[in-house]
Scaffold this motif. Structure first.
Motif, PDB file in Angstrom:
ATOM      1  N   SER A  69       0.761  -1.086  -0.446  1.00 48.47           N
ATOM      2  CA  SER A  69      -0.156   0.429   0.121  1.00 48.47           C
ATOM      3  C   SER A  69       0.777   1.649   0.410  1.00 48.47           C
ATOM      4  CB  SER A  69      -0.687  -0.181   1.148  1.00 48.47           C
ATOM      5  OG  SER A  69      -0.110  -0.480   2.439  1.00 48.47           O
ATOM      6  N   GLN A  98     -12.126   3.396  -2.453  1.00 46.82           N
ATOM      7  CA  GLN A  98     -12.329   3.026  -1.068  1.00 46.82           C
ATOM      8  C   GLN A  98     -13.556   2.993   0.415  1.00 46.82           C
ATOM      9  OE1 GLN A  98      -9.713   3.213   1.008  1.00 46.82           O
ATOM     10  NE2 GLN A  98     -10.618   2.580   2.759  1.00 46.82           N
ATOM     11  N   PRO A 101     -17.266  -0.332   1.065  1.00 52.39           N
ATOM     12  CA  PRO A 101     -17.285  -1.497   2.078  1.00 52.39           C
ATOM     13  C   PRO A 101     -16.350  -2.562   2.018  1.00 52.39           C
ATOM     14  CG  PRO A 101     -19.564  -1.399   2.036  1.00 52.39           C
ATOM     15  CD  PRO A 101     -18.979   0.115   0.679  1.00 52.39           C
ATOM     16  N   ILE A 102     -15.292  -2.838   2.299  1.00 56.43           N
ATOM     17  CA  ILE A 102     -14.331  -3.970   2.074  1.00 56.43           C
ATOM     18  C   ILE A 102     -15.591  -5.834   2.083  1.00 56.43           C
ATOM     19  CG2 ILE A 102     -13.585  -4.535   4.599  1.00 56.43           C
ATOM     20  CD1 ILE A 102     -11.611  -3.913   1.210  1.00 56.43           C
ATOM     21  N   ILE A 123      -7.352  -7.266   0.767  1.00 56.58           N
ATOM     22  CA  ILE A 123      -7.729  -6.897   1.260  1.00 56.58           C
ATOM     23  C   ILE A 123      -6.595  -6.120   2.292  1.00 56.58           C
ATOM     24  CG2 ILE A 123      -9.244  -6.951   3.315  1.00 56.58           C
ATOM     25  CD1 ILE A 123     -10.289  -9.364   0.853  1.00 56.58           C
ATOM     26  N   ILE A 127      -7.293  -1.567   2.850  1.00 57.84           N
ATOM     27  CA  ILE A 127      -7.697  -0.880   3.815  1.00 57.84           C
ATOM     28  C   ILE A 127      -6.765   0.252   4.162  1.00 57.84           C
ATOM     29  CG2 ILE A 127      -8.110  -1.490   6.727  1.00 57.84           C
ATOM     30  CD1 ILE A 127     -10.081  -3.917   5.732  1.00 57.84           C
ATOM     31  N   CYS A 128      -5.795   0.089   4.685  1.00 57.59           N
ATOM     32  CA  CYS A 128      -4.352   0.865   4.284  1.00 57.59           C
ATOM     33  C   CYS A 128      -4.389   2.009   4.455  1.00 57.59           C
ATOM     34  CB  CYS A 128      -3.862  -0.143   5.981  1.00 57.59           C
ATOM     35  SG  CYS A 128      -1.903  -0.532   4.469  1.00 57.59           S
ATOM     36  N   SER A 181      -0.917   4.084   9.656  1.00 60.08           N
ATOM     37  CA  SER A 181      -1.582   3.158   9.031  1.00 60.08           C
ATOM     38  C   SER A 181      -0.729   1.783   9.212  1.00 60.08           C
ATOM     39  CB  SER A 181      -1.067   3.338   7.330  1.00 60.08           C
ATOM     40  OG  SER A 181       0.365   3.648   7.069  1.00 60.08           O
ATOM     41  N   LEU A 184      -3.751  -0.275  10.296  1.00 61.20           N
ATOM     42  CA  LEU A 184      -4.777  -0.798   9.338  1.00 61.20           C
ATOM     43  C   LEU A 184      -4.473  -1.903   8.643  1.00 61.20           C
ATOM     44  CD1 LEU A 184      -5.986   3.520   8.722  1.00 61.20           C
ATOM     45  CD2 LEU A 184      -6.880   1.799   9.911  1.00 61.20           C
ATOM     46  N   GLY A 188      -6.763  -4.642   8.949  1.00 58.48           N
ATOM     47  CA  GLY A 188      -7.210  -4.927   7.261  1.00 58.48           C
ATOM     48  C   GLY A 188      -6.936  -6.486   6.880  1.00 58.48           C
ATOM     49  N   VAL A 191      -9.255  -8.320   8.830  1.00 54.79           N
ATOM     50  CA  VAL A 191     -10.240  -8.396   8.411  1.00 54.79           C
ATOM     51  C   VAL A 191     -10.849  -9.720   7.698  1.00 54.79           C
ATOM     52  CG1 VAL A 191     -12.134  -7.445   6.995  1.00 54.79           C
ATOM     53  CG2 VAL A 191     -11.337  -6.694   9.339  1.00 54.79           C
TER      54      VAL A 191
END
Lengths: 252, 335
Positions: A69, A98, A101-102, A123, A127-128, A181, A184, A188, A191
């Motif tokens: 990322s 973004q 929603p993931i 993923i 997210i980050c 980050s 995150l 991520g 999740v």
């Protein structure tokens, strides 16, 4: 720095645990709703090795996703700083991606990439990368007039030089946002594992939830906290090294 | 402000106050007439809760002096925890949830058993996978949800037929059916009443035949959803418990009565707007057969032997550390 961050985490974790115990014994709840300290301890002893491996697995994916990322945000940030159509298009595309929603996008990712490493990685990165991107676009599109003016008037300014000047002038901001980050990236990855993977601590938490086993989840949270703290300390240390290396020596 | 205007405002204020008092008072009177309780279901509103919805919509609860807040369940909602926390007075939980909770000291009792046959089955393609008995699982890829009760049931089935884990491939299942559609997994777990009509329709559309494996047919009687309440509620408010279960069972009997088929479908569709009517029409008879094996079957009957077997399965798989004496939890307040 390391020990301070770890003991600060311990204080937060055990305060949270103590609050749970106050609720448990205050409301006379059974171990099914909130496990007893003895049960948490027994679960920790039984599952520590398994969960430790799972957290390391998650952390390694999170680090890879974080690196991915950072690279992505750097590229998009450099292109997005342009005021031309391509720059604005990339920014709009980034914001729109973004906005989804993931959990809604994840099934598509898993159909395309399966439930292996690549899906978790993607993923985590998705997210980050957004907070990174926002900061990177802000930093790379903010001119440093007093320096850039000299190179522009001597006609020696190139896009690469411009990026370097802006990054150098904002190195503290860049390091702060990269460190921020990192958490995150970890979230991520967890999740992604929770939604659809067959490895990692997110997957273990999912199984524990199916079994209504809060003791396992508390053990997992402890390990996630410790590993995330370690990663953050490591990032801060790298940032410190970079700052030292880029420091202008006194007297010129 | 002139005195006349002030007077006018005063009258308006008094009128608002008067009507507010009347409204609050009438609300209190209505609330006093009916006892309020909350009922947390296990899953979202769908065909598996048709009787619960019927009892609410068609006045069975009201006729028994109850005002019931029927709340949908879901993966993160645990009725047993809500009972303990006092957020609900009644709930629906699967037998494994009940046994697990009791083994950890949760004070709950079972009032009625909704499914007489567990709706959890495995779907497969007969053209691809031959299946006559669990021995045919050997060499096949079988989907299970690790940590879910389908894992427990499958492991019990394999143990009963002496099939070792290395003789088949266990596949970690998610909500997404793609691995089954793609043929990567031979047997996929699903709820035969709720999911099978949807999945079956897709397979039919693709020109594929399908069939189901019922663990029940091979001697695995693992109890599914049951109605539960707290021991405190059961002992301190027996009248409320009796009225609730009477209304609920009445509601279920009426909803599952073939004579009320159209009204039952309408009741489901009012709450479950996502599922097409054609699918609900297929789901309802399957649900009926799982809950009412015979037309004169006493709905809600607790199958103590099946509960005992469920406990034994969980013990054998170390899901509970010691027996919970499950028979002591089964307290049907026979209406």
């Amino acid at each position: 720095m390391l020990h301070r961050r770890i003991y600060q985490f311990f204080i937060i974790y055990f305060l949270g645990l103590a609050a749970l115990m106050v609720i448990k014994y205050g409301l006379s709840l059974s171990d099914y709703v909130i496990p007893s300290p003895a049960e948490i301890w027994q679960t920790a002893r039984r599952f520590f090795p398994i969960y430790f491996v799972a957290v390391i697995n998650t952390l390694s994916v999170a680090i890879l996703g974080h690196i991915l990322s950072i690279c992505l945000a750097t590229i998009v940030g450099i292109i997005g700083r342009l005021t031309i159509w391509v720059g604005s298009f990339i920014r709009v595309a980034a914001y729109n991606i973004q906005a989804y929603p993931i959990v809604a996008v994840a099934p598509i990712i898993f159909i395309l990439l399966g439930d292996g490493l690549s899906s978790r990685l993607l993923i985590a990165a998705m997210i980050c990368y957004f907070p990174l991107l926002l900061s990177f676009i802000g930093i790379f599109s903010e001119p440093v007039y007093e320096i850039e003016h000299f190179f522009e008037s001597t006609l020696k300014m190139t896009w690469w030089l411009q990026v370097k000047i802006r990054a150098f002038e904002n190195i503290n901001k860049l390091i702060t946002v990269i460190v921020g980050s990192a958490t995150l990236a970890m979230v991520g990855t967890i999740v992604a594992e929770f939604i659809a993977a067959d490895a990692g601590i997110g997957y273990s938490i999912r199984i524990a939830l199916f079994q209504s086993d809060l003791a396992k989840i508390l053990v997992a949270l402890f390990l996630i906290g410790v590993c995330t703290s370690l990663y953050l300390v490591w990032l801060e240390w790298i940032g410190h090294l970079i700052q030292k290396r880029w420091e202008i020596p006194e007297g010129g | 402000m002139r005195p006349q205007q002030r007077k006018k405002l005063g009258y308006i204020f008094l009128a608002v106050l008067f009507f507010t008092c009347i409204y609050s008072f009438s609300g209190e009177v209505l609330a006093q007439e009916k006892e309020e309780v909350a009922y947390r279901l296990k899953w979202l509103f769908n065909v598996s809760v048709v009787g619960d919805l019927w009892a609410d919509v068609n006045g069975n609860f009201a006729a028994n002096g109850l005002q019931v807040a029927v709340k949908p369940g879901g993966p993160e909602r645990d009725a047993i925890k809500e009972l303990e926390l006092g957020r609900a007075q009644f709930g629906v939980a699967s037998a494994d949830q009940v046994i697990r909770a009791v083994s950890k000291g949760s004070p709950i009792v079972v009032l009625a058993q909704l499914f007489q046959t567990n709706p959890l089955h495995w779907i497969y393609r007969p053209a691809k996978s031959h299946f006559k008995s669990p021995a045919d699982f050997k060499g096949q890829t079988v989907g299970i949800t690790y940590g879910g009760n389908d894992e427990t049931i499958m492991r019990a089935l394999l143990a009963k037929y002496h099939i070792k884990e290395n003789e088949l491939n266990l596949f970690s299942v998610r909500y997404d059916y793609t691995p089954f559609y793609q043929g990567k997994v031979d047997f996929w777990p699903l709820y035969i009443n709720a999911q099978a009509p949807i999945i079956g329709a897709k397979l039919k559309k693709a020109g594929e035949q399908y069939s189901f494996v019922s663990p029940d047919d091979f001697g695995i009687r693992f109890v599914a959803n049951s109605v539960v309440t707290s021991r405190q509620m059961f002992e301190s408010r027996p009248d409320t418990v009796k009225r609730f279960i009477t209304a609920l069972i009445q509601g279920w009997r009426e909803a599952l009565d073939p004579a009320n088929n159209e009204r039952a479908i309408k009741t489901i569709l009012q709450s479950d707007k996502e599922t097409p009517e054609a699918i609900v029409r297929q789901q309802l008879p399957v649900t009926r057969s799982l809950m009412m094996p015979a037309p004169d079957f006493p709905f809600g009957k607790i199958d103590a032997a099946a509960w005992k077997q469920t406990e034994e399965i969980m013990l054998s798989q170390n899901l509970i550390p010691k027996p919970v004496n499950v028979e002591k939890l089964l307290k049907p307040p026979v209406p």
